[in-house]
Write a protein that holds these residues in place. Structure first.
Motif, PDB file in Angstrom:
ATOM      1  N   LEU A  55       0.841  -1.198   0.000  1.00 29.21           N
ATOM      2  CA  LEU A  55       0.000   0.000   0.000  1.00 29.21           C
ATOM      3  C   LEU A  55       0.875   1.246   0.000  1.00 29.21           C
ATOM      4  O   LEU A  55       1.790   1.377   0.803  1.00 29.21           O
ATOM      5  N   ARG A  56       0.584   2.148  -0.919  1.00 28.82           N
ATOM      6  CA  ARG A  56       1.273   3.438  -0.953  1.00 28.82           C
ATOM      7  C   ARG A  56       0.225   4.534  -1.058  1.00 28.82           C
ATOM      8  O   ARG A  56      -0.737   4.414  -1.820  1.00 28.82           O
ATOM      9  N   VAL A  75      -4.510   6.407  -3.257  1.00 28.70           N
ATOM     10  CA  VAL A  75      -4.103   5.088  -2.783  1.00 28.70           C
ATOM     11  C   VAL A  75      -3.632   4.262  -3.970  1.00 28.70           C
ATOM     12  O   VAL A  75      -4.301   4.211  -5.014  1.00 28.70           O
ATOM     13  N   PHE A  76      -2.491   3.605  -3.806  1.00 29.98           N
ATOM     14  CA  PHE A  76      -1.922   2.748  -4.825  1.00 29.98           C
ATOM     15  C   PHE A  76      -1.657   1.387  -4.206  1.00 29.98           C
ATOM     16  O   PHE A  76      -0.892   1.282  -3.247  1.00 29.98           O
ATOM     17  N   LEU A  77      -2.312   0.363  -4.725  1.00 24.68           N
ATOM     18  CA  LEU A  77      -2.139  -1.006  -4.239  1.00 24.68           C
ATOM     19  C   LEU A  77      -1.376  -1.796  -5.301  1.00 24.68           C
ATOM     20  O   LEU A  77      -1.878  -2.013  -6.402  1.00 24.68           O
ATOM     21  N   GLY A  86      -3.545  -1.283  -8.629  1.00 28.03           N
ATOM     22  CA  GLY A  86      -4.855  -0.652  -8.602  1.00 28.03           C
ATOM     23  C   GLY A  86      -4.708   0.678  -7.898  1.00 28.03           C
ATOM     24  O   GLY A  86      -4.093   0.749  -6.833  1.00 28.03           O
ATOM     25  N   GLU A  87      -5.236   1.737  -8.489  1.00 23.33           N
ATOM     26  CA  GLU A  87      -5.071   3.050  -7.867  1.00 23.33           C
ATOM     27  C   GLU A  87      -6.357   3.845  -7.904  1.00 23.33           C
ATOM     28  O   GLU A  87      -7.228   3.631  -8.746  1.00 23.33           O
ATOM     29  N   ALA A  88      -6.474   4.756  -6.955  1.00 23.08           N
ATOM     30  CA  ALA A  88      -7.613   5.673  -6.904  1.00 23.08           C
ATOM     31  C   ALA A  88      -7.153   6.947  -6.212  1.00 23.08           C
ATOM     32  O   ALA A  88      -6.513   6.909  -5.158  1.00 23.08           O
ATOM     33  N   THR A  89      -7.489   8.076  -6.815  1.00 24.77           N
ATOM     34  CA  THR A  89      -7.077   9.379  -6.263  1.00 24.77           C
ATOM     35  C   THR A  89      -8.220  10.377  -6.231  1.00 24.77           C
ATOM     36  O   THR A  89      -8.036  11.502  -5.785  1.00 24.77           O
ATOM     37  N   ALA A 101      -9.493   1.539  -5.179  1.00 23.99           N
ATOM     38  CA  ALA A 101      -8.246   0.971  -5.692  1.00 23.99           C
ATOM     39  C   ALA A 101      -8.272  -0.552  -5.628  1.00 23.99           C
ATOM     40  O   ALA A 101      -7.807  -1.234  -6.548  1.00 23.99           O
ATOM     41  N   LEU A 102      -8.837  -1.086  -4.550  1.00 25.90           N
ATOM     42  CA  LEU A 102      -8.921  -2.536  -4.411  1.00 25.90           C
ATOM     43  C   LEU A 102      -9.834  -3.138  -5.477  1.00 25.90           C
ATOM     44  O   LEU A 102      -9.513  -4.164  -6.081  1.00 25.90           O
ATOM     45  N   GLU A 103     -10.963  -2.491  -5.718  1.00 23.79           N
ATOM     46  CA  GLU A 103     -11.875  -2.986  -6.754  1.00 23.79           C
ATOM     47  C   GLU A 103     -11.204  -2.958  -8.125  1.00 23.79           C
ATOM     48  O   GLU A 103     -11.297  -3.920  -8.904  1.00 23.79           O
ATOM     49  N   ARG A 104     -10.507  -1.873  -8.421  1.00 26.58           N
ATOM     50  CA  ARG A 104      -9.823  -1.763  -9.712  1.00 26.58           C
ATOM     51  C   ARG A 104      -8.720  -2.807  -9.840  1.00 26.58           C
ATOM     52  O   ARG A 104      -8.497  -3.365 -10.916  1.00 26.58           O
ATOM     53  N   LEU A 105      -8.027  -3.069  -8.734  1.00 23.10           N
ATOM     54  CA  LEU A 105      -6.994  -4.102  -8.752  1.00 23.10           C
ATOM     55  C   LEU A 105      -7.611  -5.468  -9.054  1.00 23.10           C
ATOM     56  O   LEU A 105      -7.079  -6.234  -9.871  1.00 23.10           O
ATOM     57  N   ARG A 106      -8.730  -5.785  -8.436  1.00 22.17           N
ATOM     58  CA  ARG A 106      -9.374  -7.090  -8.662  1.00 22.17           C
ATOM     59  C   ARG A 106      -9.801  -7.235 -10.125  1.00 22.17           C
ATOM     60  O   ARG A 106      -9.651  -8.309 -10.714  1.00 22.17           O
ATOM     61  N   TYR A 107     -10.324  -6.158 -10.711  1.00 21.79           N
ATOM     62  CA  TYR A 107     -10.706  -6.234 -12.123  1.00 21.79           C
ATOM     63  C   TYR A 107      -9.477  -6.403 -13.015  1.00 21.79           C
ATOM     64  O   TYR A 107      -9.499  -7.181 -13.979  1.00 21.79           O
TER      65      TYR A 107
END
Length: 212
Positions: A55-56, A75-77, A86-89, A101-107
């Motif tokens: 996590l960053r 957040v950057f996972l 996966g990231e979200a800002t 970010a977690l949802e985007r990472l899973r996709y």
């Protein structure tokens, strides 16, 4: 390869796949992909997946010029086993960005990583994989339950893409495996543009027409 009776299938009207006999491609002829041992990362419990991530956080400015919100924490996972991020800002709260970010990472994992398909396993092997079997049993004949708010969607997408990769991008064959219509399979994958593009890449590799 000889065509077996069980490998034949016909596309449903409206699926975008032309009605034709479907045949399983040879394993050696499949589209090259990033394959890993199962279970697929997108199927893992959230806490298990997060334990595999770094996590960053980073403060990002929001819209509004000089008066942008400067407390938003991006957040950057980074998924350590694959390097996929996966990231979200865009949200103001770190917790909110973390969830996105977690949802985007899973996709991204569902789309970019392949594990063994049900077409390559005997039924007893699938049943022995409790995580995969649980998802397949829950949604077999019920892909219509899948919408964007369903937290299981990345997992089901991963399984569908495994099967579509094994079949050379033929939803008519995958539909039989899931006990649904070809249109149901196509519509679910089409709802995620990157996944739909991936299926069409599988099809192009085997000289098949583009799904619409």
């Amino acid at each position: 390869m000889s065509e077996s009776k069980s490998s034949k299938g016909f596309a449903d009207k409206g699926s975008g796949e032309k009605p034709a006999q479907a045949e399983m491609p040879a394993v050696a002829d499949r589209t090259p992909v990033n394959s890993v041992a199962g279970p697929h990362f997108a199927l893992l419990p959230i806490d298990t997946l997060l334990s595999q991530c770094e996590l960053r956080t980073q403060t990002r400015s929001g819209p509004g010029g000089q008066h942008r919100n400067k407390t938003s924490s991006g957040v950057f996972l980074t998924h350590r086993p694959t390097g996929i991020v996966g990231e979200a800002t865009e949200l103001r709260s770190q917790a909110g960005n973390r969830a996105v970010a977690l949802e985007r990472l899973r996709y991204r994992l569902a789309i970019e990583v392949r594990t063994v398909s049900a077409f390559d396993q005997p039924p007893e092997r699938i049943e022995a994989d409790a995580i995969q079997a649980g998802f397949r049993h829950r949604y077999r004949k019920h892909l219509n339950r899948m919408n964007d708010s369903n937290p299981d969607k990345p997992a089901i997408l991963a399984l569908l893409l495994n099967d579509l990769h094994a079949t050379g991008g033929q939803p008519s064959l995958v539909a039989k495996q899931w006990g649904v219509s070809t249109t149901s399979v196509v519509n679910l994958v089409r709802s995620v543009p990157q996944a739909f593009a991936t299926v069409n890449r599988f099809r192009a590799h085997h000289g098949r027409s583009t799904l619409r």
